[in-house]
Design a protein around this motif. Structure first.
Motif, mmCIF file in Angstrom:
data_model
loop_
_atom_site.group_PDB
_atom_site.id
_atom_site.type_symbol
_atom_site.label_atom_id
_atom_site.label_comp_id
_atom_site.label_asym_id
_atom_site.label_seq_id
_atom_site.Cartn_x
_atom_site.Cartn_y
_atom_site.Cartn_z
ATOM 1 N N VAL B 18 0.834 -1.200 0.000
ATOM 2 C CA VAL B 18 0.000 0.000 0.000
ATOM 3 C C VAL B 18 0.869 1.249 0.000
ATOM 4 O O VAL B 18 0.548 2.265 -0.618
ATOM 5 C CB VAL B 18 -0.928 -0.030 1.236
ATOM 6 C CG1 VAL B 18 -1.644 1.292 1.391
ATOM 7 C CG2 VAL B 18 -1.934 -1.160 1.109
ATOM 8 N N VAL B 19 2.002 1.178 0.715
ATOM 9 C CA VAL B 19 2.984 2.260 0.700
ATOM 10 C C VAL B 19 4.299 1.619 0.286
ATOM 11 O O VAL B 19 4.729 0.633 0.871
ATOM 12 C CB VAL B 19 3.098 2.930 2.083
ATOM 13 C CG1 VAL B 19 4.248 3.909 2.111
ATOM 14 C CG2 VAL B 19 1.792 3.630 2.433
ATOM 15 N N ASP B 20 4.913 2.169 -0.767
ATOM 16 C CA ASP B 20 6.014 1.481 -1.425
ATOM 17 C C ASP B 20 7.281 2.336 -1.409
ATOM 18 O O ASP B 20 7.416 3.266 -2.195
ATOM 19 C CB ASP B 20 5.571 1.159 -2.866
ATOM 20 C CG ASP B 20 6.528 0.215 -3.555
ATOM 21 O OD1 ASP B 20 7.506 -0.196 -2.917
ATOM 22 O OD2 ASP B 20 6.282 -0.098 -4.731
ATOM 23 N N ALA B 21 8.190 2.045 -0.490
ATOM 24 C CA ALA B 21 9.498 2.715 -0.407
ATOM 25 C C ALA B 21 9.381 4.224 -0.529
ATOM 26 O O ALA B 21 10.020 4.843 -1.373
ATOM 27 C CB ALA B 21 10.438 2.153 -1.470
ATOM 28 N N VAL B 22 8.586 4.811 0.332
ATOM 29 C CA VAL B 22 8.348 6.255 0.245
ATOM 30 C C VAL B 22 9.436 7.042 0.965
ATOM 31 O O VAL B 22 9.821 6.710 2.080
ATOM 32 C CB VAL B 22 6.953 6.596 0.829
ATOM 33 C CG1 VAL B 22 6.845 8.065 1.172
ATOM 34 C CG2 VAL B 22 5.866 6.193 -0.143
ATOM 35 N N ASP B 23 9.959 8.061 0.276
ATOM 36 C CA ASP B 23 10.873 9.034 0.877
ATOM 37 C C ASP B 23 10.172 10.376 0.910
ATOM 38 O O ASP B 23 9.554 10.783 -0.069
ATOM 39 C CB ASP B 23 12.137 9.190 0.025
ATOM 40 C CG ASP B 23 13.036 7.977 0.137
ATOM 41 O OD1 ASP B 23 13.281 7.545 1.277
ATOM 42 O OD2 ASP B 23 13.474 7.481 -0.919
ATOM 43 N N LEU B 24 10.281 11.044 2.055
ATOM 44 C CA LEU B 24 9.613 12.342 2.179
ATOM 45 C C LEU B 24 10.444 13.194 3.118
ATOM 46 O O LEU B 24 10.871 12.719 4.166
ATOM 47 C CB LEU B 24 8.218 12.116 2.777
ATOM 48 C CG LEU B 24 7.060 12.982 2.327
ATOM 49 C CD1 LEU B 24 6.914 12.935 0.822
ATOM 50 C CD2 LEU B 24 5.783 12.496 2.977
ATOM 51 N N ASP B 25 10.701 14.434 2.731
ATOM 52 C CA ASP B 25 11.430 15.333 3.613
ATOM 53 C C ASP B 25 10.652 16.617 3.763
ATOM 54 O O ASP B 25 10.379 17.300 2.786
ATOM 55 C CB ASP B 25 12.818 15.619 3.047
ATOM 56 C CG ASP B 25 13.699 14.382 3.137
ATOM 57 O OD1 ASP B 25 14.036 14.006 4.268
ATOM 58 O OD2 ASP B 25 13.978 13.780 2.085
ATOM 59 N N VAL B 26 10.273 16.921 4.988
ATOM 60 C CA VAL B 26 9.463 18.101 5.242
ATOM 61 C C VAL B 26 10.244 19.041 6.150
ATOM 62 O O VAL B 26 10.732 18.624 7.207
ATOM 63 C CB VAL B 26 8.124 17.706 5.907
ATOM 64 C CG1 VAL B 26 7.284 18.935 6.186
ATOM 65 C CG2 VAL B 26 7.367 16.720 5.034
ATOM 66 N N GLU B 27 10.395 20.292 5.714
ATOM 67 C CA GLU B 27 11.145 21.266 6.518
ATOM 68 C C GLU B 27 10.280 21.813 7.641
ATOM 69 O O GLU B 27 9.056 21.880 7.523
ATOM 70 C CB GLU B 27 11.627 22.424 5.627
ATOM 71 C CG GLU B 27 12.643 22.024 4.581
ATOM 72 C CD GLU B 27 13.834 21.275 5.169
ATOM 73 O OE1 GLU B 27 14.256 21.605 6.307
ATOM 74 O OE2 GLU B 27 14.326 20.334 4.504
ATOM 75 N N ARG B 28 10.945 22.258 8.716
ATOM 76 C CA ARG B 28 10.236 22.807 9.866
ATOM 77 C C ARG B 28 9.397 24.031 9.465
ATOM 78 O O ARG B 28 9.844 24.881 8.696
ATOM 79 C CB ARG B 28 11.260 23.227 10.924
ATOM 80 C CG ARG B 28 10.646 23.699 12.231
ATOM 81 C CD ARG B 28 11.654 24.439 13.070
ATOM 82 N NE ARG B 28 12.716 23.572 13.569
ATOM 83 C CZ ARG B 28 12.698 23.023 14.794
ATOM 84 N NH1 ARG B 28 11.695 23.273 15.602
ATOM 85 N NH2 ARG B 28 13.690 22.261 15.188
ATOM 86 N N GLY B 29 8.179 24.069 9.951
ATOM 87 C CA GLY B 29 7.336 25.240 9.754
ATOM 88 C C GLY B 29 6.674 25.347 8.388
ATOM 89 O O GLY B 29 6.027 26.343 8.100
ATOM 90 N N THR B 30 6.818 24.329 7.549
ATOM 91 C CA THR B 30 6.185 24.423 6.231
ATOM 92 C C THR B 30 4.790 23.817 6.251
ATOM 93 O O THR B 30 4.438 23.042 7.125
ATOM 94 C CB THR B 30 6.989 23.677 5.140
ATOM 95 O OG1 THR B 30 7.258 22.374 5.601
ATOM 96 C CG2 THR B 30 8.270 24.402 4.825
#
Ligand SMILES: Nc1ncnc2c1ncn2[C@@H]1O[C@H](COP(=O)(O)OP(=O)(O)OP(=O)(O)O)[C@@H](O)[C@H]1O
Ligand SMILES: [Mg+2]
Lengths: 263, 350
Positions: B18-30
């Motif tokens: 259902v979720v396949d090798a997901v990469d995610l980068d979220v910066e602070r405060g965005t």
């Protein structure tokens, strides 16, 4: 219209059929005569005074013990089973529910005799504990039905929301699950208590020397002179039962309202 | 490492990835949006970040701390559920105060915090209202307030506006954005509504079938989608088949059949395109020009939508009509031009 008048007549007859026999009980319990017959002989409360009898009180205490034990155990068992059935997709859950509900369809007299035989074979003595056992078979399906309905109207996300807001499993149970389940739990306790308290057949077979109230009443019916006293007792039980049932139904229906939006 | 970092996270249910090798980068405060069609695994990913599901593999970390083994009630995240999950036995005030119990605040301080939060979500004076007497919009605000009052490091929002009607949704979008600016908390919002994602967020990740296709700013996503799926998921797009003739200093020269030979700027072509490849040329309806020179076609439909009116042009030798923004010129024949600087080259998926 003709058909609606007919229907009204039918409803009236139906209600009379249901309640007239029941009303005979309080009527004759206040009648100043040892014979159950019309015309009435005048008002008295002496049959109620006659209830202060030690054997009767012993039977009453027995019934209360059995009723309370049955209500607590049955509700606890129902609670865990209902939670498992509604929370997890268990294989064979429906089959298990069927098996649990089966005693509902077995005549109580068959249930009573088979339990008697079983206890005899195992060499266990008859006691109030064996009555509780028999009553559990009858009461767990009731608990289960009431509690499953309650759990099903319950958004699973609520417990997750509680965890999300920083509460661990125990506090979540205490602050969310229990308050939301409480009406269901109380309804289950009341229903099973009444069922056990009123039950005669299974108790008759399994109580041994420790009579419960219905068994005691049955034994008194052999003495015609005691009959008005039994009527007085029956009237009191009836009154308490009616109050408890109304209370239980009220609680059961006073539900958690389904949220307006979302699933 | 970024503030919220999801690295190679996978999750399968009964053999279904259902979720396949997901990469995610979220910066602070965005304000970060996760955009994808229904059933693509958005909620599952969010629930893994909140701790309600355990990833089969990969790591999730927040503010430098690995979260995988941390139970939900100890994570610095809070969630606004798709169903809101307002506690039905508590009133508005107690719902919002629910998550503050452990702080053991003095009564006055607790009251002050909850009232400030009520004001932030514009529910002043409704603290005593029973949970079942709230409208959809109000329930949404209570859910938001209840999560925000704990000042989480990351606020997770699962389609928070999905259950609201269109007008209320648009009003709440603006409010959500305002509230995020005001409190400065990192928002991760899940939605299948592309307009919502583009208008609200600083960055958008487009998800499909459990994978992240592209992460970019809304503008970049619109102007430089990196594949056909993203391009057609976000707004409308016209596609043409083309083959790459030459990749030079000035740009990429392609042969686009009906459109002839075109040289587009290097930056307009996706990475990894080589000479000889068959690619897709894509152009937005509003970039297509009605001109005196170009490809001639016949107007087959036109739709009047005020500002967003458009028409479709059938070009001989091509099955899909070309969508063009604006009002059509009089007559049924029209000549269209496709400015090379507005054409983008995408790898051909088939
Ligand atoms: N607990 C579960 N057990 C089995 N399958 C699940 C479970 N949770 C989700 N799925 C499946 O995983 C897939 C993705 O579900 P998910 O809820 O993450 O999608 P979504 O992107 O949030 O969709 P939507 O926009 O409809 O909310 C669906 O096919 C769903 O059926
Ligand atoms: Mg979802």
């Amino acid at each position: 219209m003709k058909s609606s008048r007919l229907l009204f007549g039918y409803a009236l007859a139906y209600l009379a059929f249901l309640y007239v026999p029941v009303l005979v009980l309080p009527l004759f319990s206040l009648n100043n005569s040892a014979f159950i017959a019309f015309p009435l002989a005048g008002f008295t409360t002496r049959w109620y005074a006659g209830l202060a009898d030690s054997a009767l009180q012993h039977a009453l205490v027995n019934s209360l013990k059995v009723g309370i034990a049955t209500a607590l155990i049955s509700t606890l068992l129902g609670l865990t089973a209902a939670r498992a059935v509604t929370r997890y997709r268990l294989r064979g859950a429906n089959a298990a529910l069927g098996v649990i509900s089966l005693p509902l369809f077995i005549p109580d007299i068959v249930l009573g005799i088979s339990l008697l035989l079983l206890l005899g074979t195992l060499g266990l003595p008859l006691s109030l504990a064996s009555v509780v056992l028999g009553h559990l078979l009858i009461c767990v399906p009731f608990s289960l039905t009431v509690l499953i309905a309650r759990f099903e109207g319950f958004d699973r996300n609520l417990e997750e929301a509680s965890a999300d807001l920083g509460e661990d499993g125990w506090m979540t149970f205490w602050r969310v699950t229990l308050p939301l389940m409480l009406p269901g739990i109380v309804a289950s306790l009341l229903l099973t208590f009444i069922t056990s308290f009123d039950e005669f057949l299974v108790a008759y077979f399994l109580s041994g020397t420790e009579a419960t109230l219905p068994v005691y009443i049955w034994s008194q019916l052999r003495f015609p002179a005691r009959l008005p006293m039994v009527l007085a007792l029956g009237t009191l039980i009836l009154a308490v039962s009616v109050v408890l049932v109304i209370f239980a139904e009220k609680l059961r229906n006073q539900g958690v309202k389904k949220p307006v939006v979302g699933a | 490492m970024s503030f919220l970092s999801v690295s190679k996270v996978s999750k399968a249910f009964g053999g279904n990835t259902v979720v396949d090798a997901v990469d995610l980068d979220v910066e602070r405060g965005t304000f970060f949006a996760l955009l994808g069609p229904s059933g693509c695994g958005k909620t599952t990913l969010l629930r893994m970040i909140a701790g309600f599901e355990t990833p089969d593999s990969g790591t999730i970390s927040i503010d430098g701390e690995v979260m995988n083994a941390v139970p939900p009630h100890q994570r610095p995240t809070n969630m606004v559920f798709q169903s809101y999950a307002i506690f039905p036995h508590l009133n508005v005030f107690d719902n919002i105060a629910y998550g503050l119990r452990q702080l053991r605040l003095p009564r006055e301080e607790l009251r002050r915090r909850v009232e400030t939060m009520l004001a932030t979500v514009r529910l002043e004076g409704l603290g005593g209202r029973a949970a079942d007497q709230l409208s959809g919009g109000q329930r949404q605000r209570v859910a938001l307030a209840r999560a925000l009052v704990r000042e989480p490091k990351v606020l997770l929002l699962d389609e928070p506006l999905g259950a609201l009607d269109k007008r209320l949704r648009e009003a709440m979008q603006i409010e959500l954005r305002t509230i995020q600016r005001k409190v400065g908390i990192t928002f991760l919002l899940v939605t299948h509504d592309q307009e919502e994602a583009l208008s609200l967020s600083d960055r958008v990740a487009v998800m499909s079938g459990g994978r992240i296709l592209q992460v970019a700013s809304p503008r970049e996503l619109y102007q430089r989608p990196n594949c056909r799926e993203v391009a057609s998921f976000i707004g409308e797009m016209n596609f043409f088949h083309a083959s790459v003739k030459d990749i030079g200093e000035k740009g990429v020269t392609v042969n686009a059949g009906l459109l002839g030979n075109i040289t587009l700027p290097r930056a307009n072509a996706a990475n990894g395109i080589k000479t000889g490849d068959t690619i897709l040329l894509a152009i937005r309806p509003e970039q297509v020009r009605v001109a005196s020179e170009g490809v001639t076609g016949e107007i087959i439909t036109q739709t009047f939508l005020g500002e967003r009116s458009h028409f479709h042009v059938k070009i001989a030798g091509r099955t899909a009509p070309v969508a063009v923004s604006g009002h059509p010129p009089p007559g049924s024949a029209v000549t269209l031009a496709f400015p090379p600087e507005n054409l983008i080259g995408l790898p051909s998926s088939d």
